[in-house]
Design a protein around this motif. Structure first.
Motif, PDB file in Angstrom:
ATOM      1  N   GLN A 136       2.139 -10.561  11.434  1.00  0.00           N
ATOM      2  CA  GLN A 136       3.104  -9.460  11.385  1.00  0.00           C
ATOM      3  C   GLN A 136       3.424  -9.116   9.922  1.00  0.00           C
ATOM      4  N   GLY A 137       3.454 -10.124   9.052  1.00  0.00           N
ATOM      5  CA  GLY A 137       3.715  -9.852   7.634  1.00  0.00           C
ATOM      6  C   GLY A 137       2.577  -9.043   7.028  1.00  0.00           C
ATOM      7  N   PHE A 138       1.352  -9.434   7.348  1.00  0.00           N
ATOM      8  CA  PHE A 138       0.197  -8.706   6.815  1.00  0.00           C
ATOM      9  C   PHE A 138       0.222  -7.263   7.328  1.00  0.00           C
ATOM     10  N   ASP A 139       0.634  -7.087   8.576  1.00  0.00           N
ATOM     11  CA  ASP A 139       0.697  -5.751   9.164  1.00  0.00           C
ATOM     12  C   ASP A 139       1.718  -4.864   8.428  1.00  0.00           C
ATOM     13  N   ILE A 140       2.842  -5.443   8.037  1.00  0.00           N
ATOM     14  CA  ILE A 140       3.833  -4.677   7.254  1.00  0.00           C
ATOM     15  C   ILE A 140       3.203  -4.278   5.908  1.00  0.00           C
ATOM     16  N   MET A 141       2.533  -5.242   5.269  1.00  0.00           N
ATOM     17  CA  MET A 141       1.922  -4.954   3.958  1.00  0.00           C
ATOM     18  C   MET A 141       0.833  -3.889   4.092  1.00  0.00           C
ATOM     19  N   LEU A 142       0.097  -3.943   5.199  1.00  0.00           N
ATOM     20  CA  LEU A 142      -0.976  -2.965   5.417  1.00  0.00           C
ATOM     21  C   LEU A 142      -0.387  -1.564   5.591  1.00  0.00           C
ATOM     22  N   ALA A 143       0.680  -1.466   6.399  1.00  0.00           N
ATOM     23  CA  ALA A 143       1.312  -0.159   6.613  1.00  0.00           C
ATOM     24  C   ALA A 143       1.832   0.392   5.286  1.00  0.00           C
ATOM     25  N   LEU A 144       2.461  -0.470   4.475  1.00  0.00           N
ATOM     26  CA  LEU A 144       3.020   0.003   3.206  1.00  0.00           C
ATOM     27  C   LEU A 144       1.914   0.371   2.217  1.00  0.00           C
ATOM     28  N   SER A 145       0.871  -0.434   2.189  1.00  0.00           N
ATOM     29  CA  SER A 145      -0.155  -0.152   1.178  1.00  0.00           C
ATOM     30  C   SER A 145      -1.011   1.057   1.557  1.00  0.00           C
ATOM     31  N   ARG A 146      -0.964   1.445   2.840  1.00  0.00           N
ATOM     32  CA  ARG A 146      -1.658   2.684   3.240  1.00  0.00           C
ATOM     33  C   ARG A 146      -0.681   3.860   3.309  1.00  0.00           C
ATOM     34  N   GLY A 147       0.561   3.628   2.896  1.00  0.00           N
ATOM     35  CA  GLY A 147       1.592   4.666   2.996  1.00  0.00           C
ATOM     36  C   GLY A 147       1.656   5.533   1.750  1.00  0.00           C
ATOM     37  N   THR A 148       2.854   5.988   1.421  1.00  0.00           N
ATOM     38  CA  THR A 148       3.045   6.858   0.254  1.00  0.00           C
ATOM     39  C   THR A 148       2.878   6.036  -1.022  1.00  0.00           C
ATOM     40  N   THR A 149       2.831   6.732  -2.153  1.00  0.00           N
ATOM     41  CA  THR A 149       2.704   6.030  -3.445  1.00  0.00           C
ATOM     42  C   THR A 149       3.905   5.094  -3.632  1.00  0.00           C
ATOM     43  N   ALA A 150       5.080   5.562  -3.232  1.00  0.00           N
ATOM     44  CA  ALA A 150       6.292   4.738  -3.404  1.00  0.00           C
ATOM     45  C   ALA A 150       6.215   3.489  -2.520  1.00  0.00           C
ATOM     46  N   GLN A 151       5.683   3.640  -1.293  1.00  0.00           N
ATOM     47  CA  GLN A 151       5.586   2.478  -0.397  1.00  0.00           C
ATOM     48  C   GLN A 151       4.588   1.463  -0.944  1.00  0.00           C
ATOM     49  N   LYS A 152       3.481   1.953  -1.453  1.00  0.00           N
ATOM     50  CA  LYS A 152       2.474   1.033  -2.006  1.00  0.00           C
ATOM     51  C   LYS A 152       3.056   0.296  -3.220  1.00  0.00           C
ATOM     52  N   ALA A 153       3.825   1.038  -4.022  1.00  0.00           N
ATOM     53  CA  ALA A 153       4.448   0.403  -5.207  1.00  0.00           C
ATOM     54  C   ALA A 153       5.441  -0.678  -4.756  1.00  0.00           C
ATOM     55  N   MET A 154       6.115  -0.419  -3.640  1.00  0.00           N
ATOM     56  CA  MET A 154       7.082  -1.404  -3.124  1.00  0.00           C
ATOM     57  C   MET A 154       6.347  -2.680  -2.688  1.00  0.00           C
ATOM     58  N   ALA A 155       5.187  -2.485  -2.034  1.00  0.00           N
ATOM     59  CA  ALA A 155       4.385  -3.646  -1.594  1.00  0.00           C
ATOM     60  C   ALA A 155       3.888  -4.427  -2.816  1.00  0.00           C
ATOM     61  N   GLN A 156       3.447  -3.704  -3.841  1.00  0.00           N
ATOM     62  CA  GLN A 156       2.941  -4.383  -5.053  1.00  0.00           C
ATOM     63  C   GLN A 156       4.075  -5.163  -5.733  1.00  0.00           C
ATOM     64  N   ASP A 157       5.245  -4.541  -5.785  1.00  0.00           N
ATOM     65  CA  ASP A 157       6.392  -5.206  -6.416  1.00  0.00           C
ATOM     66  C   ASP A 157       6.741  -6.510  -5.669  1.00  0.00           C
ATOM     67  N   ALA A 158       6.677  -6.457  -4.333  1.00  0.00           N
ATOM     68  CA  ALA A 158       6.989  -7.666  -3.552  1.00  0.00           C
ATOM     69  C   ALA A 158       5.940  -8.749  -3.851  1.00  0.00           C
ATOM     70  N   LEU A 159       4.673  -8.346  -3.896  1.00  0.00           N
ATOM     71  CA  LEU A 159       3.623  -9.328  -4.211  1.00  0.00           C
ATOM     72  C   LEU A 159       3.871  -9.928  -5.606  1.00  0.00           C
ATOM     73  N   ASN A 160       4.234  -9.064  -6.547  1.00  0.00           N
ATOM     74  CA  ASN A 160       4.488  -9.552  -7.919  1.00  0.00           C
ATOM     75  C   ASN A 160       5.582 -10.610  -7.936  1.00  0.00           C
ATOM     76  N   ARG A 161       6.630 -10.414  -7.146  1.00  0.00           N
ATOM     77  CA  ARG A 161       7.759 -11.359  -7.195  1.00  0.00           C
ATOM     78  C   ARG A 161       7.510 -12.629  -6.378  1.00  0.00           C
ATOM     79  N   TRP A 162       6.731 -12.526  -5.283  1.00  0.00           N
ATOM     80  CA  TRP A 162       6.583 -13.686  -4.390  1.00  0.00           C
ATOM     81  C   TRP A 162       5.382 -14.573  -4.714  1.00  0.00           C
ATOM     82  N   TRP A 163       4.396 -14.013  -5.453  1.00  0.00           N
ATOM     83  CA  TRP A 163       3.143 -14.765  -5.624  1.00  0.00           C
ATOM     84  C   TRP A 163       3.338 -16.153  -6.211  1.00  0.00           C
TER      85      TRP A 163
END
Ligand code: FAQ
Length: 330
Positions: free
Chosen positions: A179-206
């Protein structure tokens, strides 16, 4: 991908037994048979299991908090229902694990008291804030992904009640990861702002997720003995490496960049090389100085106190049921 070979090559062996009970225990471990609650076991084995299982249980219940904060803000009814189910599962995992630890002679009240007094540990990862909806994706994809990687080998742990609890938990964690991957997939295929939000989360959690597997093997005080007892099957560093190798292609599929400029495939080793891990940060967080340690513990204590009436009502109900059953039997 999470069901790879589960034994640690060259696991250390147990010290020679000095009593017949110890010899029987050692033989059981050597034959890879489960140790059950009524079997004789060395006191240090029992203590190690109480430490690890209770820390694990505490991680599940404290782990409900960062996601619980987002239930009211989920972007759709479907996402809200899924997130609620996931957080409930985590509460359930806490219960199976506390019950497994109780078979070793420690009560749930004692374990919770140690957590609430700040004496017991829980996973470092839950001391980081959840700032955006993408953090729900990153937690499921990465934190649950790391949790399964660490927990699949625990399904074969030598202590029966812990191993059996882990089988069910891993099945549920697998749904959580997807389900987490599915959220990331939806965001990364979404608007530029949504993809940036997904990247920001990856940056903070990695990096906190990479640290979740525990200190490097050379600094892991418990690993040698836990491996000899068949509690730990794969070392902290090996699990960390397996997680990184499995996750890099998933990030590529999402079109996201792992925040590590030194991340590079090493054909000779057959693994990814990574940059340095900030172990000072890890130990600071483990020592109580992470961004949310105080807030998490305070919220947990508050929830426990606010829930006292539920426990009292459940006990009163059980007493009433028991009295009725005794009357019927009389
Ligand atoms: N955070 O000698 P080692 C989840 C401590 S569940 C804090 O290597 P060991 C589900 C360690 O306790 C996540 N402390 O220790 C979920 C020891 O201190 P002590 C939890 C850490 O036990 C997902 C000291 O460092 N999973 O995420 C950490 O052999 C999403 C020396 O370390 C488990 O608990 C850490 N990250 O190996 C929920 C799995 N790492 O006790 C909600 C079971 C190490 O002497 C949302 N546990 N320390 O005071 C294990 O597999 C092991 O206990 C390790 C540590 C691998 C965590």
């Amino acid at each position: 991908m999470y069901t790879q070979a589960m034994d640690l090559a060259g696991a250390p062996t147990l010290a020679p037994a000095s009593t017949p009970e110890e010899a029987a225990f050692n033989a059981r471990i050597a034959a890879d048979r489960k140790v059950e609650p009524r079997d004789w076991m060395p006191e240090a084995y029992r203590k190690t299991l109480v430490r690890q299982i209770s820390q694990h249980a505490h991680s599940e219940v404290v782990g409900m908090l960062p996601e619980g904060n987002w239930i009211t803000r989920a972007p759709s009814l479907k996402r809200k229902a899924i997130l609620m189910a996931k957080v409930q599962d985590e509460g359930g995992h806490g219960l199976y694990l506390y019950a497994a630890a109780e078979t070793l002679g420690v009560s749930r009240d004692q374990m919770l008291e140690a957590l609430h007094a700040g004496r017991a540990k829980y996973s470092s990862i839950f001391n980081y804030p959840t700032l955006t909806w993408a953090d729900m994706g990153a937690i499921g994809w990465l934190v649950d992904g790391a949790a399964i990687m660490n927990q699949i080998p625990l399904c074969r742990c030598s202590y029966g009640p812990y191993a059996r609890a882990m089988i069910r938990i891993c099945k549920e964690e697998s749904f959580h990861q997807r389900q987490g991957f599915d959220i990331m997939l939806a965001l990364s295929r979404g608007t530029t702002a949504q993809k940036a939000m997904a990247q920001d989360a990856l940056n903070r959690w990695w990096w906190p997720v990479v640290q979740m597997f525990g200190p490097p093997d050379k600094d892991s005080v418990h690993s040698g003995q836990s491996a000899a007892w068949g509690i730990k099957r794969i070392s902290n560093d090996d699990l960390r490496q397996k997680f990184i190798d499995a996750t890099v292609p998933q990030a590529e599929l999402l079109g996201l960049t792992i925040p590590d400029p030194q991340l590079k495939w090493n054909a000779e080793r057959g693994h990814y090389d990574i940059g340095p891990i900030d172990w000072d940060e890890f130990w600071r967080v483990v020592g109580g100085e992470g961004p949310c340690n105080r807030e998490r513990l305070a919220t947990r204590v508050e929830a426990h106190e606010a829930g006292a009436w539920v426990r009292e009502a459940a006990l009163a109900h059980a007493r009433k049921q028991g009295a009725r059953a005794r009357k019927r039997a009389a």
